[in-house]
Scaffold this motif. Structure first.
Motif, mmCIF file in Angstrom:
data_model
loop_
_atom_site.group_PDB
_atom_site.id
_atom_site.type_symbol
_atom_site.label_atom_id
_atom_site.label_comp_id
_atom_site.label_asym_id
_atom_site.label_seq_id
_atom_site.Cartn_x
_atom_site.Cartn_y
_atom_site.Cartn_z
ATOM 1 N N UNK B 1 0.832 -1.187 0.000
ATOM 2 C CA UNK B 1 0.000 0.000 0.000
ATOM 3 C C UNK B 1 0.877 1.253 0.000
ATOM 4 N N UNK B 2 0.576 2.173 -0.903
ATOM 5 C CA UNK B 2 1.442 3.344 -1.031
ATOM 6 C C UNK B 2 0.996 4.477 -0.102
ATOM 7 N N UNK B 3 1.948 5.348 0.188
ATOM 8 C CA UNK B 3 1.665 6.454 1.108
ATOM 9 C C UNK B 3 0.601 7.388 0.533
ATOM 10 N N UNK B 4 -0.231 7.918 1.409
ATOM 11 C CA UNK B 4 -1.179 8.964 1.033
ATOM 12 C C UNK B 4 -0.480 10.321 1.163
ATOM 13 N N UNK B 5 -1.020 11.332 0.509
ATOM 14 C CA UNK B 5 -0.478 12.685 0.711
ATOM 15 C C UNK B 5 -0.500 13.027 2.202
ATOM 16 N N UNK B 6 -1.559 12.594 2.862
ATOM 17 C CA UNK B 6 -1.749 12.947 4.276
ATOM 18 C C UNK B 6 -0.736 12.271 5.195
ATOM 19 N N UNK B 7 -0.029 11.239 4.676
ATOM 20 C CA UNK B 7 0.995 10.611 5.512
ATOM 21 C C UNK B 7 2.095 11.620 5.847
ATOM 22 N N UNK B 8 2.341 12.555 4.936
ATOM 23 C CA UNK B 8 3.428 13.517 5.155
ATOM 24 C C UNK B 8 3.195 14.336 6.431
ATOM 25 N N UNK B 9 2.065 15.088 6.538
ATOM 26 C CA UNK B 9 1.878 15.818 7.803
ATOM 27 C C UNK B 9 1.759 14.897 9.013
ATOM 28 N N UNK B 10 1.197 13.707 8.852
ATOM 29 C CA UNK B 10 1.057 12.789 9.983
ATOM 30 C C UNK B 10 2.433 12.375 10.513
ATOM 31 N N UNK B 11 3.324 11.982 9.606
ATOM 32 C CA UNK B 11 4.678 11.584 10.028
ATOM 33 C C UNK B 11 5.423 12.796 10.603
ATOM 34 N N UNK B 12 5.214 13.978 9.991
ATOM 35 C CA UNK B 12 5.874 15.178 10.522
ATOM 36 C C UNK B 12 5.438 15.458 11.958
ATOM 37 N N UNK B 13 4.145 15.278 12.229
ATOM 38 C CA UNK B 13 3.669 15.485 13.598
ATOM 39 C C UNK B 13 4.328 14.521 14.581
ATOM 40 N N UNK B 14 4.476 13.268 14.173
ATOM 41 C CA UNK B 14 5.185 12.283 15.007
ATOM 42 C C UNK B 14 6.611 12.752 15.297
ATOM 43 N N UNK B 15 7.268 13.212 14.230
ATOM 44 C CA UNK B 15 8.669 13.624 14.350
ATOM 45 C C UNK B 15 8.805 14.849 15.246
ATOM 46 N N UNK B 16 7.868 15.789 15.097
ATOM 47 C CA UNK B 16 7.913 16.998 15.936
ATOM 48 C C UNK B 16 7.740 16.628 17.408
ATOM 49 N N UNK B 257 -3.750 -13.397 8.252
ATOM 50 C CA UNK B 257 -4.882 -12.755 8.919
ATOM 51 C C UNK B 257 -4.361 -11.522 9.649
ATOM 52 N N UNK B 258 -4.911 -10.379 9.265
ATOM 53 C CA UNK B 258 -4.506 -9.122 9.902
ATOM 54 C C UNK B 258 -5.429 -8.830 11.081
ATOM 55 N N UNK B 259 -4.843 -8.438 12.171
ATOM 56 C CA UNK B 259 -5.597 -8.030 13.361
ATOM 57 C C UNK B 259 -5.192 -6.599 13.664
ATOM 58 N N UNK B 260 -6.115 -5.684 13.520
ATOM 59 C CA UNK B 260 -5.707 -4.288 13.705
ATOM 60 C C UNK B 260 -6.857 -3.393 14.103
ATOM 61 N N UNK B 261 -6.481 -2.259 14.625
ATOM 62 C CA UNK B 261 -7.436 -1.181 14.740
ATOM 63 C C UNK B 261 -7.113 -0.196 13.613
ATOM 64 N N UNK B 262 -8.140 0.279 12.919
ATOM 65 C CA UNK B 262 -7.910 1.197 11.796
ATOM 66 C C UNK B 262 -7.704 2.606 12.359
ATOM 67 N N UNK B 263 -6.454 3.048 12.375
ATOM 68 C CA UNK B 263 -6.111 4.291 13.061
ATOM 69 C C UNK B 263 -6.006 5.490 12.131
ATOM 70 N N UNK B 264 -6.246 5.263 10.857
ATOM 71 C CA UNK B 264 -6.076 6.358 9.891
ATOM 72 C C UNK B 264 -7.303 6.444 8.984
ATOM 73 N N UNK B 265 -7.890 7.639 8.924
ATOM 74 C CA UNK B 265 -9.115 7.845 8.152
ATOM 75 C C UNK B 265 -8.881 7.621 6.658
ATOM 76 N N UNK B 266 -7.669 7.900 6.197
ATOM 77 C CA UNK B 266 -7.389 7.773 4.763
ATOM 78 C C UNK B 266 -7.237 6.318 4.364
#
Lengths: 284, 284
Positions: B1-16, B257-266
């Motif tokens: 699965x490829x990155x969304x445009x929104x991954x950029x600000x999300x990762x930046x927020x993590x980094x900040x 089998x994936x077990x997850x919580x969907x944490x990203x709206x995109x």
């Protein structure tokens, strides 16, 4: 006020929203976003205000997409929505026991109409909530005293839609104080900020002078305004400045009263204002 | 699965967030953030997964800050918090009318412990809420059938803390099915993902084989894993992969089998999964 680190992802999210709405081709969206990142990577954050950062990002958008008004439809929509509320808002002020206080509250309520940051809003719910609030007694008394002793008011607007709420406050001030009022709007499209066409649409220009500030960024940097605005600013005894962008860019001078909702947690932390709170604030 | 445009600000927020915690000097924080922006401005988003984007950002952090484990304290804390819950969790499974289903639910509940994305969590409240949920009947039946017919299970972990919940599910599976289980954790610190030291701390290595996957990014890209992991993956009849990072990077193969919580709206939008929902999912 200088940009926070967190302004970068916040502005990027705004820009991505515009890209999703205005650009169909995914490759083109990506290319523009990378261009914005490249531009931002050269900016010393401690030397720009948050609105200036937004402006840099939007400049890249305009370079790719032409000189468009990205929020045109939303602005028209929010002007119409707010105009439909006028009878209700007028009644609220008429029936209020503290008309000046509540007219100020409503003007701030209008500031919640904002397509920039991540806020969905329900106007009616917002009105109910806001009318339960109380402005700082100290700040309100300062304002009341200042407005009584003033001859010239400069009212610096923020968003479309919101300017309908501003109109009600301005009408109240004109009816109750001996004031010459000038209203300032933006000179070019920036986010959902009100332009001269919005002021005309809601007929604000029928009873006060409306000028363009010269500002082409969110907020109002005094070193970027036009002469007409600068004259009005210098002559004003009191200035009312709406919204967070103005709070971030104008000097915190005693004659300016800021009316805003604090929409950013980082700004809140840095200023001791409360996140999500509505504020009447002047440097006292 | 490829990155969304929104991954950029999300990762930046993590980094900040990491910068605010680990770097005291504001000028240095700024410099590192600008370096990350410069790096991101050269990445073709459509050619990287979201975890690869995170990895690129963290590489810049490491270049400036050294090879640190940025989430060490949080991981230790969440291991301890989760261990304290074990008696309660064991009792929940023991008293359940559908033990397999509820052990799966709890393993996903553990996935909510995540310092990466913007989620504060209250473990006890989360447990109450999650135990009211029901996994897709179709997917649960697929899983039950598959686990019955399997000899070798590869269990790919996600976060520290969460691995305590994984341990309970694995214990249940070992007790009730004839399974040889291998558990995989990350090889190097990445966000709050579990490492071999976390597996040892919660004594997971006492009753199953624990291996390092070779992956040094969130999730698990099969072209980046080590031989030991690849062998375990190839030999496994069934794979359980935890968390969004694995969902974004592993192939959507029928045996996983994936077990997850969907944490990203995109991600939710792109996959037809529901944002905020807990999911057992396999390509059927």
């Amino acid at each position: 006020m200088k940009a926070f680190l967190e302004c970068v992802p916040c502005v990027l999210n705004q820009i991505i929203k515009i890209l999703r709405k205005k650009v169909k081709n995914q490759k083109k969206r990506e290319k523009i976003l990378l261009d914005v990142l490249r531009c931002f990577s050269t900016i010393q954050l401690s030397s720009v205000t948050p609105p200036e950062l937004t402006h840099e990002g939007h400049s890249i958008l305009r370079k790719h997409l032409g000189n468009k008004d990205f929020y045109k439809e939303e602005k028209e929509e929010s002007n119409k929505e707010a105009l439909a509320l006028v009878p209700k808002l007028e009644k609220t002020i008429r029936q209020s026991k503290n008309k000046l206080h509540d007219a100020l509250l409503l003007a701030i309520a209008g500031n919640i109409i904002d397509y920039g940051p991540e806020h969905k809003f329900d106007i009616n719910k917002t009105l109910r909530l806001v009318l339960k609030k109380k402005l700082s007694g100290k700040q309100f008394n300062l304002f009341r005293k200042k407005i009584k002793g003033s001859k010239r008011l400069l009212y610096i607007c923020d968003n479309a839609g919101e300017i309908v709420f501003d109109r009600l406050l301005i009408e109240y001030l004109i009816e109750n104080y001996d004031l010459e009022v000038t209203v300032a709007v933006k000179s070019k499209p920036v986010l959902n900020d009100a332009l001269i066409e919005d002021a005309r649409f809601i007929k604000l220009d029928k009873f006060v002078g409306v000028i363009e500030s010269g500002s082409v960024t969110a907020g109002t940097s005094l070193d970027k305004v036009n002469k007409e605005f600068k004259d009005a600013y210098d002559k004003a005894d009191i200035v009312i400045a709406k919204g967070q962008g103005n709070f971030e860019t104008l000097p915190h001078d005693k004659k300016i009263f800021f009316l805003l909702m604090v929409k950013c947690a980082h700004l809140a932390l840095a200023t001791n204002l409360k996140y999500g709170e509505i504020v009447l604030w002047s440097k006292s």
